[in-house]
Design a protein around this motif. Structure first.
Motif, PDB file in Angstrom:
ATOM      1  N   VAL A 175       0.877  -1.016   0.535  1.00  0.00           N
ATOM      2  CA  VAL A 175       0.392  -0.012  -0.083  1.00  0.00           C
ATOM      3  C   VAL A 175       1.135   1.402  -0.074  1.00  0.00           C
ATOM      4  N   ILE A 180      -3.380   0.143  -3.382  1.00  0.00           N
ATOM      5  CA  ILE A 180      -3.704  -0.936  -2.752  1.00  0.00           C
ATOM      6  C   ILE A 180      -2.195  -1.417  -4.282  1.00  0.00           C
ATOM      7  N   GLU A 194      -7.706   2.967  -2.500  1.00  0.00           N
ATOM      8  CA  GLU A 194      -7.673   2.653  -1.047  1.00  0.00           C
ATOM      9  C   GLU A 194      -9.436   2.869  -0.659  1.00  0.00           C
TER      10      GLU A 194
END
Length: 391
Positions: A175, A180, A194
């Protein structure tokens, strides 16, 4: 008579003045001489002390099933946040949370309630990525789960278990910058936002972008790992091609589908097949085969390979996680081991040595039995050299 007297007085006054000046001069000379004699001479410059040191490695703790009071312990991929170590257990597709200060289990996460249903991990956990307030867990069955931290409440899921959906059997994850990154089975890297991962968007999160192919297709599900390097890049191990790819994080935010994320001029090509990867400011620690391989970031060289450290010999170290610059956790999956090893890196001062040519020092170090052991240290890497080449 009066004038004579006056001249005599003037002469006496001049003589007195001359005598006084002469006396003061003599006293000044004497005082200066005494002062000079009493002043300490400048101390000779002390010999300059050069401090030399070398790395050593110790298994400070080895945790097994008995230590953690679990029935079957096969540690695999790892994640760390503060004093909590997240350990994927292959035996029952579970996630173990371990307090590294007390070295005991906090809890096991293998199932949870969501929308009135009991959910669980349905396949092997391939990646565990904790952030400040979230925990992402990627499993082989094409799902990336999200939990809140520290409460571990379920926050959503990317993918629905079908490989042709939003997730294609994620094999490594990271991340960065609100995105991600997930390494797909076919070698591409999928990106998700995210902000899109919410309970209301359960299994409906769309893939934001997908990169061009990075590395080889991984049909054999060899272990891969993806880590930020602290310099705006992601490192991605590629077992099948024996490479560590370098991805540009900044390019991901505005990329087009199918664009290249890799920085090919920065790829590392070690002489082993890399699996796990831990990053510290000075070094990379990479698992491969039955060893931990160390990459010196400043000198851009592979400086050491460790099969044994103080108190432990590795059999199949697969994954590695840095908890601090000098504290790393290693999962040894060999059937004869099945252990979680706390590896501590020490910097040791060298007290007795002689130069052995080039960048080598021959070190004499006292042992507990009163004798000395001798070894060579390469001062470019601060590593003990097993077979020195003295020139």
């Amino acid at each position: 008579m009066k004038n004579g007297t006056t001249e005599t007085q003037i002469s006496h006054s001049i003589l007195s003045l001359r005598y006084l000046l002469l006396t003061l001069s003599i006293l000044t000379i004497v005082r200066c001489g005494k002062s000079d004699e009493g002043s300490p001479s400048p101390a000779p410059e002390a010999d300059k002390y050069e401090s030399y040191w070398y790395y050593s490695y110790e298994a400070e703790r080895v945790l097994t099933a008995a230590d953690l009071s679990v029935d079957d312990f096969t540690p695999y991929t790892l994640g760390s946040l503060g004093d909590t170590l997240f350990v994927a257990g292959n035996a029952g597709n579970s996630l173990l949370l371990i307090d590294t200060e007390r070295e005991e289990m906090l809890r096991t996460l293998d199932s949870w309630d969501f929308n009135g249903e009991r959910k669980h991990f349905g396949s092997r956990i391939e990646a565990v990525v904790p952030t400040a307030d979230r925990l992402y867990v990627a499993e082989r069955e094409s799902k990336i789960h999200c939990f809140t931290l520290p409460a571990l409440e379920y926050a959503g899921c990317i993918g629905n278990g079908n490989w042709n959906n939003a997730v294609f059997q994620a094999q490594a994850a990271a991340v960065a910058d609100g995105l991600i990154f997930s390494r797909d089975k076919n070698g591409t890297v999928s990106l998700y936002r995210e902000a899109d991962v919410t309970p209301a968007n359960y299994q409906q999160v769309s893939r934001y972008r997908r990169s061009a192919t990075v590395g080889a297709v991984n049909n054999n599900f060899a272990t891969h790992c993806m880590r930020p390097d602290g310099m705006g890049r992601l490192l991605l191990t590629d077992y099948n091609q024996r490479k560590i790819h370098v991805l540009d994080i900044a390019a991901a935010a505005q990329m087009e589908n199918g664009a290249a994320l890799e920085l090919p001029e920065q790829v590392l090509s070690p002489d082993f097949a890399p699996t796990g990867l831990a990053v510290t400011p000075e070094r990379y620690y990479v698992t491969g085969g039955n060893r931990i391989h160390i990459y010196d970031r400043d000198n851009a060289v592979w400086s050491k390979s460790l099969q044994s450290i103080g108190g432990y010999t590795f059999a199949q170290p697969v994954c590695i996680q840095a908890q601090a610059d000098s504290v790393l956790w290693v999962s040894d999956m060999a059937a004869s081991k099945r252990a979680l090893v706390k590896m501590v890196v020490h910097k040791n001062e060298i007290r007795e040595y002689e130069r052995a040519g080039g960048h080598l020092l021959k070190v004499a170090e006292p042992t507990t039995r009163g004798t000395s052991r001798e070894f060579f240290v390469d001062m470019r890497t601060h590593e003990i050299v097993e077979e020195p080449h003295i020139r």
